[in-house]
Design a protein around this motif. Structure first.
Motif, PDB file in Angstrom:
ATOM      1  N   THR A   1      32.247  35.896  11.988  1.00 39.75           N
ATOM      2  CA  THR A   1      31.562  35.826  13.281  1.00 39.75           C
ATOM      3  C   THR A   1      32.159  36.860  14.221  1.00 39.75           C
ATOM      4  OG1 THR A   1      31.098  33.462  13.044  1.00 39.75           O
ATOM      5  CG2 THR A   1      31.006  34.373  15.268  1.00 39.75           C
ATOM      6  N   ALA A   2      31.306  37.658  14.804  1.00 39.02           N
ATOM      7  CA  ALA A   2      31.721  38.607  15.846  1.00 39.02           C
ATOM      8  C   ALA A   2      31.341  37.997  17.190  1.00 39.02           C
ATOM      9  CB  ALA A   2      31.040  39.956  15.663  1.00 39.02           C
ATOM     10  N   THR A   3      32.334  37.686  17.992  1.00 35.49           N
ATOM     11  CA  THR A   3      32.110  37.091  19.305  1.00 35.49           C
ATOM     12  C   THR A   3      32.317  38.151  20.371  1.00 35.49           C
ATOM     13  OG1 THR A   3      32.886  34.940  18.527  1.00 35.49           O
ATOM     14  CG2 THR A   3      32.825  35.290  20.904  1.00 35.49           C
ATOM     15  N   VAL A   4      31.269  38.403  21.147  1.00 37.10           N
ATOM     16  CA  VAL A   4      31.349  39.389  22.221  1.00 37.10           C
ATOM     17  C   VAL A   4      32.034  38.719  23.401  1.00 37.10           C
ATOM     18  CG1 VAL A   4      30.064  40.885  23.788  1.00 37.10           C
ATOM     19  CG2 VAL A   4      29.295  40.596  21.416  1.00 37.10           C
ATOM     20  N   HIS A   5      33.275  39.094  23.624  1.00 37.28           N
ATOM     21  CA  HIS A   5      34.043  38.521  24.731  1.00 37.28           C
ATOM     22  C   HIS A   5      33.575  39.101  26.060  1.00 37.28           C
ATOM     23  CE1 HIS A   5      37.408  36.983  27.011  1.00 37.28           C
ATOM     24  NE2 HIS A   5      37.789  38.191  27.336  1.00 37.28           N
TER      25      HIS A   5
ATOM     26  N   TYR B   1      31.194  49.325  27.682  1.00 36.33           N
ATOM     27  CA  TYR B   1      32.152  48.942  26.645  1.00 36.33           C
ATOM     28  C   TYR B   1      31.853  47.535  26.162  1.00 36.33           C
ATOM     29  CZ  TYR B   1      34.595  46.297  30.320  1.00 36.33           C
ATOM     30  OH  TYR B   1      34.896  45.422  31.332  1.00 36.33           O
ATOM     31  N   VAL B   2      32.432  47.211  25.012  1.00 32.93           N
ATOM     32  CA  VAL B   2      32.403  45.859  24.459  1.00 32.93           C
ATOM     33  C   VAL B   2      33.810  45.481  24.046  1.00 32.93           C
ATOM     34  CG1 VAL B   2      31.653  44.414  22.536  1.00 32.93           C
ATOM     35  CG2 VAL B   2      30.018  45.943  23.637  1.00 32.93           C
ATOM     36  N   ILE B   3      34.214  44.269  24.407  1.00 36.47           N
ATOM     37  CA  ILE B   3      35.413  43.647  23.860  1.00 36.47           C
ATOM     38  C   ILE B   3      34.923  42.554  22.921  1.00 36.47           C
ATOM     39  CG2 ILE B   3      37.550  42.426  24.371  1.00 36.47           C
ATOM     40  CD1 ILE B   3      37.260  43.504  27.275  1.00 36.47           C
ATOM     41  N   LEU B   4      35.227  42.660  21.639  1.00 33.87           N
ATOM     42  CA  LEU B   4      34.748  41.666  20.687  1.00 33.87           C
ATOM     43  C   LEU B   4      35.887  41.169  19.827  1.00 33.87           C
ATOM     44  CD1 LEU B   4      33.142  43.107  17.525  1.00 33.87           C
ATOM     45  CD2 LEU B   4      33.817  44.678  19.323  1.00 33.87           C
ATOM     46  N   ARG B   5      35.714  39.973  19.291  1.00 36.95           N
ATOM     47  CA  ARG B   5      36.684  39.382  18.376  1.00 36.95           C
ATOM     48  C   ARG B   5      35.954  38.954  17.112  1.00 36.95           C
ATOM     49  NH1 ARG B   5      39.069  36.617  23.425  1.00 36.95           N
ATOM     50  NH2 ARG B   5      40.605  38.156  24.071  1.00 36.95           N
ATOM     51  N   ARG B   6      36.574  39.265  15.985  1.00 34.42           N
ATOM     52  CA  ARG B   6      36.003  38.893  14.688  1.00 34.42           C
ATOM     53  C   ARG B   6      36.937  37.915  13.993  1.00 34.42           C
ATOM     54  NH1 ARG B   6      33.542  43.959  11.421  1.00 34.42           N
ATOM     55  NH2 ARG B   6      33.115  42.201  10.012  1.00 34.42           N
ATOM     56  N   ALA B   7      36.311  36.877  13.408  1.00 32.22           N
ATOM     57  CA  ALA B   7      37.089  35.853  12.715  1.00 32.22           C
ATOM     58  C   ALA B   7      36.328  35.360  11.498  1.00 32.22           C
ATOM     59  CB  ALA B   7      37.397  34.685  13.648  1.00 32.22           C
TER      60      ALA B   7
ATOM     61  N   GLN C   1      40.899  41.286  17.759  1.00 34.24           N
ATOM     62  CA  GLN C   1      40.154  41.909  18.862  1.00 34.24           C
ATOM     63  C   GLN C   1      39.921  43.391  18.597  1.00 34.24           C
ATOM     64  OE1 GLN C   1      40.468  40.758  23.190  1.00 34.24           O
ATOM     65  NE2 GLN C   1      41.777  42.564  23.218  1.00 34.24           N
ATOM     66  N   PHE C   2      38.691  43.854  18.957  1.00 33.91           N
ATOM     67  CA  PHE C   2      38.307  45.250  18.813  1.00 33.91           C
ATOM     68  C   PHE C   2      37.614  45.717  20.090  1.00 33.91           C
ATOM     69  CE2 PHE C   2      38.316  43.389  14.579  1.00 33.91           C
ATOM     70  CZ  PHE C   2      39.076  44.294  13.860  1.00 33.91           C
ATOM     71  N   PHE C   3      37.533  47.034  20.249  1.00 42.03           N
ATOM     72  CA  PHE C   3      36.893  47.634  21.413  1.00 42.03           C
ATOM     73  C   PHE C   3      35.860  48.663  20.970  1.00 42.03           C
ATOM     74  CE2 PHE C   3      41.321  46.663  22.448  1.00 42.03           C
ATOM     75  CZ  PHE C   3      41.178  45.824  23.542  1.00 42.03           C
ATOM     76  N   LEU C   4      34.679  48.596  21.586  1.00 45.57           N
ATOM     77  CA  LEU C   4      33.662  49.648  21.465  1.00 45.57           C
ATOM     78  C   LEU C   4      33.511  50.280  22.840  1.00 45.57           C
ATOM     79  CD1 LEU C   4      30.897  47.707  19.458  1.00 45.57           C
ATOM     80  CD2 LEU C   4      32.633  49.263  18.526  1.00 45.57           C
TER      81      LEU C   4
ATOM     82  N   ARG D   1      44.618  38.995  30.029  1.00 42.56           N
ATOM     83  CA  ARG D   1      43.517  38.461  29.228  1.00 42.56           C
ATOM     84  C   ARG D   1      42.877  39.474  28.277  1.00 42.56           C
ATOM     85  NH1 ARG D   1      41.846  33.492  31.479  1.00 42.56           N
ATOM     86  NH2 ARG D   1      43.821  32.434  31.929  1.00 42.56           N
ATOM     87  N   VAL D   2      43.235  40.762  28.371  1.00 42.79           N
ATOM     88  CA  VAL D   2      42.593  41.757  27.514  1.00 42.79           C
ATOM     89  C   VAL D   2      43.595  42.574  26.713  1.00 42.79           C
ATOM     90  CG1 VAL D   2      41.013  43.737  27.432  1.00 42.79           C
ATOM     91  CG2 VAL D   2      40.644  41.930  29.132  1.00 42.79           C
ATOM     92  N   PHE D   3      44.609  43.119  27.365  1.00 41.47           N
ATOM     93  CA  PHE D   3      45.461  44.118  26.727  1.00 41.47           C
ATOM     94  C   PHE D   3      46.795  43.588  26.213  1.00 41.47           C
ATOM     95  CE2 PHE D   3      43.251  47.135  29.875  1.00 41.47           C
ATOM     96  CZ  PHE D   3      42.222  47.376  28.977  1.00 41.47           C
ATOM     97  N   ALA D   4      47.177  42.379  26.552  1.00 40.11           N
ATOM     98  CA  ALA D   4      48.466  41.859  26.094  1.00 40.11           C
ATOM     99  C   ALA D   4      48.500  41.777  24.571  1.00 40.11           C
ATOM    100  CB  ALA D   4      48.722  40.483  26.702  1.00 40.11           C
ATOM    101  N   GLU D   5      49.658  42.068  23.981  1.00 42.64           N
ATOM    102  CA  GLU D   5      49.787  42.054  22.529  1.00 42.64           C
ATOM    103  C   GLU D   5      49.450  40.686  21.953  1.00 42.64           C
ATOM    104  OE1 GLU D   5      50.242  44.421  20.404  1.00 42.64           O
ATOM    105  OE2 GLU D   5      50.503  46.024  21.884  1.00 42.64           O
ATOM    106  N   SER D   6      49.781  39.622  22.677  1.00 43.52           N
ATOM    107  CA  SER D   6      49.508  38.271  22.173  1.00 43.52           C
ATOM    108  C   SER D   6      48.021  37.964  22.112  1.00 43.52           C
ATOM    109  CB  SER D   6      50.214  37.236  23.042  1.00 43.52           C
ATOM    110  OG  SER D   6      49.766  37.313  24.390  1.00 43.52           O
TER     111      SER D   6
END
Length: 401
Positions: free
Chosen positions: A232-236, A219-225, A210-213, A196-201
């Motif tokens: 929109t930056a969605t904090v996963h 830490y933050v896992i976020l996705r921007r679209a 997906q980006f990481f802070l 759910r986090v590191f897979a290439e897909s």
């Protein structure tokens, strides 16, 4: 194992996994990702799954995994994390769910786990099996770069944008420190990180990147679209071991260029609205439960966690599904509990689903009493019971299952 209305419940077989996946796709209305197909069997072993069979067709499924879960006070317990509960729409109202749950909970009892937990896709079903909602979160939306931090809010710094390789090394260790402090959080297997986090897909999914802070303590896992010329930056996922890490991560999230909206999930008492000059900018768009809990062994569960004040109370617990109910004397001194069955007259009466709701400290006994879900003879006993079950840190679900 068992047969009812022409339906047999038995253990699943390895070769039935493709049919189980089709059953779940239909039941939940979504298809899994390639990462689910690759890593999912390592997270939830098909050999622990139960299936309901009508002739040669699978018509129901349930599975679980033994998890280590943090409870109020920082101790941990073993819990059964139930997942993938589904009955095909062609076989509704034939007792299949009850048959699956009967076999599943019989096994959980034999393994001696004090709690059963899961995410409920529907809210009206699982109370009859002794489950109650036990953790909740709020959805928030913040207009990008509009929130100004108060002059008294510290600026710890220390956040960096991380590569996937850096995230793979850092995130599991930080998460493990966080989950040991946080009621409701579970240990997370390596396969789930991959799935759910590191897979290439996962890195580019549904048009989002997906980006990481990373901070040394969070830490933050976020996705921007992009959609309609707005980003929109969605904090996963945001996990902060310390208050300093929490502030540092949010300072970066709320200062990103070209972000029109930041969306996130917070616990009820997250301090974010009070770190900024205008708390209304942290706009609440929803609130929902994230975990349901059933107490399988009342003395074992109640003595595993700690409490906020001393308590002497006798509880009458009704269990409509299994045999975990009864009358119990609960005595707490300096946060440490003793609990045993008793023949004393109860001070409070409640269902085992309500006890599950109270367990992690999110839901309050006084509210359930106001809803006539707890019957109390003495208001003072109810107040003491209510205060004792609160926690000094909000409960949060570690990872969705």
């Amino acid at each position: 194992m068992a047969s009812t209305n022409g339906i047999t419940v038995r253990s699943a077989r390895a070769e039935e996994r493709p049919e189980v996946i089709r059953l779940q796709d239909m039941g939940f209305g979504m298809r899994g990702s390639p990462a689910d197909a690759e890593f999912g069997p390592q997270v939830f072993d098909i050999e622990r799954a139960l299936v309901a069979v009508d002739g040669d067709r699978l018509v129901g499924h349930a599975n679980d995994r033994v998890m280590t879960v943090t409870v109020p006070g920082g101790n941990t317990v073993q819990a059964s994390g139930v997942t993938g509960v589904v009955v095909t729409p062609t076989h509704r109202r034939r007792g299949i769910l009850r048959a699956l749950y009967t076999e599943l909970h019989r096994r959980i009892e034999s393994e001696g786990q004090p709690l059963t937990i899961f995410y409920a896709s529907e809210g009206a079903i699982y109370g009859r099996f002794g489950y109650g909602p036990s953790i909740a979160e709020v959805d928030v939306s913040i207009q990008g770069r509009t929130a100004e931090f108060r002059s008294t809010t510290p600026d710890p710094g220390g956040v960096r944008v991380a590569s996937l390789t850096e995230a793979e090394l850092a995130l599991p260790e930080i998460y493990d420190r966080w989950r040991r402090l946080t009621p409701g959080a579970q240990d997370r297997p390596e396969a789930r990180w991959r799935q759910r986090v590191f897979a290439e897909s996962i890195q580019h999914q549904d048009g989002a990147v997906q980006f990481f802070l990373i901070h040394p303590d969070g830490y933050v896992i976020l996705r921007r679209a992009w959609a309609d010329n707005k980003n929109t930056a969605t904090v996963h996922e945001l996990r902060a071991v310390t208050a300093e890490a929490h502030v540092a991560l949010w300072r970066v999230l709320l200062s990103m260029d070209l972000v029109h909206t930041v969306e996130a999930n917070l616990s009820d008492n997250d301090p974010l609205p009070y770190l900024v000059t205008d708390p209304r900018l942290v706009r609440v768009t929803g609130r929902h439960d994230t975990l349901w809990t059933r107490v399988m062994d009342v003395p074992a569960a109640l003595t595993a966690r700690s409490y906020q004040q001393d308590l002497d109370v006798v509880l009458s617990v009704d269990d409509p599904f299994r045999n975990a109910g009864g009358v119990f004397a609960l005595r707490v001194r300096d946060g440490v509990a003793e609990c045993e069955r008793t023949d004393r007259t109860p001070d409070l009466e409640l269902g085992i689903d309500v006890l599950g709701s109270l367990y992690f400290g999110t839901y309050r006994a006084r509210v359930y009493a106001a809803a006539n879900r707890i019957q109390a003879k003495d208001p003072a006993v109810l107040r003491a019971f209510d205060e004792a079950f609160t926690g000094d840190r909000d409960a949060e679900l570690g990872w969705f299952f």
